[in-house]
Design an enzyme around this catalytic site. Sequence first.
Site, mmCIF file in Angstrom:
data_model
loop_
_atom_site.group_PDB
_atom_site.id
_atom_site.type_symbol
_atom_site.label_atom_id
_atom_site.label_comp_id
_atom_site.label_asym_id
_atom_site.label_seq_id
_atom_site.Cartn_x
_atom_site.Cartn_y
_atom_site.Cartn_z
ATOM 1 N N ASP A 24 4.515 -5.517 36.128
ATOM 2 C CA ASP A 24 4.314 -6.629 37.176
ATOM 3 C C ASP A 24 2.901 -6.820 35.059
ATOM 4 O OD1 ASP A 24 4.254 -9.263 37.474
ATOM 5 O OD2 ASP A 24 2.608 -8.904 38.756
ATOM 6 N N LYS A 64 8.584 -7.360 34.196
ATOM 7 C CA LYS A 64 8.592 -8.191 33.838
ATOM 8 C C LYS A 64 8.377 -8.720 32.174
ATOM 9 C CE LYS A 64 4.893 -11.194 35.085
ATOM 10 N NZ LYS A 64 3.536 -11.627 35.448
#
Length: 114
Positions: A24, A64
Amino acid sequence: IGDPVVRAAVTRTLGGAADLLTSDLSPKLTGIAERDQALSFDLIKGTLAFACEVLKPDGALVAKLFMGTNFDEARTCFKRRFGRVEVVRTRATRPGSTELYIVAQNFYPDGPRP
């Protein structure tokens, strides 16, 4: 993700190859689109490199990434190492955000696919 000491510590903590890696990561945004996109692309390349070190064959990676000038290149890099690559947007992503997630499955550890 680019720090070899951190990578080594994570690898030791895993104690073996991983089935799944999640990332992330996001750069500290400056508001300068070109710079932010370059920083984001560096992070996604680092994430993929680390995944190639620690994933089991047929493993998966969820990471991400941001839509930008290097988006197609990033997706192509993932397609060389994974049998299935999808790009998804979560419901939690704010409207207007360029945030996406790449879901890569069936890791191919023996190098890029032809």
